[in-house]
Scaffold this motif. Structure first.
Motif, PDB file in Angstrom:
ATOM      1  N   ALA A 170       2.533   6.666  -6.899  1.00 33.60           N
ATOM      2  CA  ALA A 170       1.637   7.728  -7.369  1.00 33.60           C
ATOM      3  C   ALA A 170       2.313   9.085  -7.191  1.00 33.60           C
ATOM      4  O   ALA A 170       2.244   9.959  -8.057  1.00 33.60           O
ATOM      5  CB  ALA A 170       0.326   7.671  -6.594  1.00 33.60           C
ATOM      6  N   ARG A 171       2.996   9.234  -6.068  1.00 31.06           N
ATOM      7  CA  ARG A 171       3.667  10.499  -5.774  1.00 31.06           C
ATOM      8  C   ARG A 171       4.749  10.831  -6.801  1.00 31.06           C
ATOM      9  O   ARG A 171       4.961  11.996  -7.138  1.00 31.06           O
ATOM     10  CB  ARG A 171       4.288  10.378  -4.382  1.00 31.06           C
ATOM     11  N   THR A 188       1.354   4.247  -2.932  1.00 34.10           N
ATOM     12  CA  THR A 188       1.239   5.680  -2.650  1.00 34.10           C
ATOM     13  C   THR A 188       2.469   6.426  -3.159  1.00 34.10           C
ATOM     14  O   THR A 188       2.368   7.475  -3.797  1.00 34.10           O
ATOM     15  CB  THR A 188       1.106   5.923  -1.131  1.00 34.10           C
ATOM     16  N   GLU A 212       0.848  -1.206   0.000  1.00 35.57           N
ATOM     17  CA  GLU A 212       0.000   0.000   0.000  1.00 35.57           C
ATOM     18  C   GLU A 212       0.876   1.246   0.000  1.00 35.57           C
ATOM     19  O   GLU A 212       0.657   2.195  -0.760  1.00 35.57           O
ATOM     20  CB  GLU A 212      -0.876  -0.042   1.256  1.00 35.57           C
ATOM     21  N   LYS A 213       1.887   1.235   0.851  1.00 32.33           N
ATOM     22  CA  LYS A 213       2.779   2.382   0.936  1.00 32.33           C
ATOM     23  C   LYS A 213       3.523   2.599  -0.386  1.00 32.33           C
ATOM     24  O   LYS A 213       3.683   3.727  -0.852  1.00 32.33           O
ATOM     25  CB  LYS A 213       3.795   2.122   2.055  1.00 32.33           C
ATOM     26  N   ALA A 244       2.427   5.230 -10.961  1.00 35.53           N
ATOM     27  CA  ALA A 244       1.485   4.241 -10.432  1.00 35.53           C
ATOM     28  C   ALA A 244       1.184   3.137 -11.431  1.00 35.53           C
ATOM     29  O   ALA A 244       0.974   1.981 -11.061  1.00 35.53           O
ATOM     30  CB  ALA A 244       0.198   4.933 -10.018  1.00 35.53           C
TER      31      ALA A 244
END
Lengths: 222, 252
Positions: free
Chosen positions: B132-133, B129, B125-126, B137
């Protein structure tokens, strides 16, 4: 004197194939044992501790500089003099494994050396210990690099099972020797054996060639 | 937060660091500039002990790390202790150094799971994230050799960030990139600094240093020649050597 005698073939193929079963079993066992044991050998060869490295160096050099057949004879015929008496199959497995672990260890070592230093740096920078980095990052990549070379060793091991015939292991070669000595059908029997070895070896070699092409063309083995 | 005190380092007869002292405060962005061979990368690598200093000490949040000096002899800390300190510093390399046998996602979760003992699901999950940052992604299941240089470096940044470091060390992060790919990596780094990350960057990207750095340090031949705000170092350098270096850069 015919090279291919259908009558002889019909009579003795079954027995020979039983010998082949042991040949293949022997080759697979030796390969699997060597593949596993060669990893600590490779690591020991790269150790900076002389207490570890010198005995391992001696072992590898001994395996590489003396004939395999002599090593096998030694284990089966000479060791009983020291009180170590082994049955033929065990002696054959030990002898072949001892020999090929040394060679495959060198193959692993070259694979490990081929990994760029940047991989070690990245792993270290992420806080991995040397052991963790070796297990998760270095060794997996090294194994992928050396897979074609390992495939070649399987073929070599497969052929060298024939040498265990000198210690009466009842693989293909030994079985053929016994039959031809009893029936005097040397030419047809040995030709048949030759064809059987070729029938296994040739497809294996083709597969190894496929592995070489697959890893060199950049289709990395994931 | 990060302090290097009187670092000396030689490679054989070649003295590469001749007494470097450096202090970086939290959320500070410091750029190290200078000609090749000035020791910038070596200094950076001393901070996470990829290089061993011959003399000097390194402190993280006031705590002396990696080794102690006992009666003039360097006594290194245990390997596990050093590894633990390294988890607090993220490093991004010029050659990316992604793990080629792992997907992008697996590259990022590898250390959190196997070094920090994070739960795999939480690490994934991390990682998503972070991807995406950095704008990747959709590349989670790609392999490094399927990515462009800029994408690889952004992956490398995400990989380092996944460890939640207190500071990030960048060793010429854009030097190996085609010019048109440099921008996307600098953007990520710019955003990182805006988010308050402490960053020490060895770079040749002078415009970037000008815009993002709070402090620029010019090194030459193993010494810090000049250290000041970007405006002072680039517009009004005090030392002659700084001046000639800036001139060669500007004239490129």
């Amino acid at each position: 004197m015919q090279l291919i005698d259908l009558e002889v073939t019909r009579q003795y193929l079954g027995v020979l194939l039983q010998g082949l079963r042991l040949t293949v079993l022997l080759a697979i066992i030796v390969l699997l044992l060597s593949l596993a044991l060669a990893i600590p050998v490779a690591v020991a060869r790269m150790s900076r501790n002389p207490l570890v490295r010198i005995p391992i160096d001696a072992y590898v050099e001994l395996m590489r500089t003396t004939p395999l057949i002599l090593q096998l004879i030694y284990i089966y015929y000479v060791l009983p003099g020291f009180g170590i008496k082994l049955d033929p199959l065990t002696a054959g497995i030990i002898g072949l494994t001892l020999h090929y672990t040394a060679y495959i260890g060198e193959v692993y070592r070259s694979g490990i050396d081929a990994i760029p230093r940047g991989q070690h740096h990245a792993a270290a920078a992420l806080g991995m210990t040397s052991l963790l980095a070796f297990r998760r990052i270095i060794l997996p990549q090294a194994l992928r690099i050396v897979t074609p070379a390992l495939g070649n060793y399987f073929i070599t091991i497969f052929k060298d099972t024939a040498l265990t015939s000198v210690m009466t292991v009842q693989e293909l070669m030994f079985t053929g020797e016994i039959i031809s000595a009893r029936t005097y059908q040397y030419f047809p029997i040995y030709t048949l054996i030759l064809l059987i070895y070729f029938a296994i070896g040739y497809p294996s070699a083709q597969f190894v060639r496929y592995l070489e092409r697959a890893t060199s063309r950049g289709e990395k083995l994931r | 937060m990060i302090e290097a005190i009187d670092i000396h380092k030689s490679f054989g007869p070649l003295e590469v660091l001749r007494g470097i002292s450096l202090k970086v405060d939290p959320s500070e962005v410091v750029c190290l500039i200078g000609p090749s061979g000035s020791g910038k990368s070596t200094l950076l690598r001393c901070l996470n002990l990829l290089e061993q200093p011959d003399k000097g000490t390194i402190k993280l949040n006031g705590e002396q790390v990696y080794f102690d000096w006992i009666e003039g002899r360097k006594v290194p800390h245990g390997a596990k202790r050093i590894a633990r300190v390294r988890t607090r510093l993220g490093m991004v390399f010029q050659e990316f150094n992604l793990f080629p046998h792992l997907t992008v996602l697996k590259n990022i979760i590898e250390a959190p799971v196997h070094v920090l003992g994070m739960e795999r699901a939480a690490a994934i999950e991390k990682a998503m994230t972070l991807l995406a940052r950095v704008g990747l992604a959709d590349k989670a299941n790609a392999y490094p050799d399927q990515l462009s240089g800029g994408q690889r470096q952004r992956t490398a940044i995400a990989r380092a960030l996944a460890m939640d470091p207190i500071a990030m060390l960048f060793d010429e992060p854009t030097s190996a990139l085609d010019p048109e790919l440099v921008h996307e990596v600098l953007e990520v780094m710019r955003q990182l600094s805006a988010d308050g990350m402490t960053m020490i960057i060895v770079t040749h990207e002078m415009n970037f240093a000008r815009q993002v750095a709070r402090r620029v340090i010019f090194m030459d031949e193993g010494r810090i020649v000049e250290e000041d705000t970007p405006e002072r170092v680039f517009e009004h350098p005090r030392e002659a050597r700084t001046r000639s270096f800036i001139k060669t850069i500007v004239n490129r």
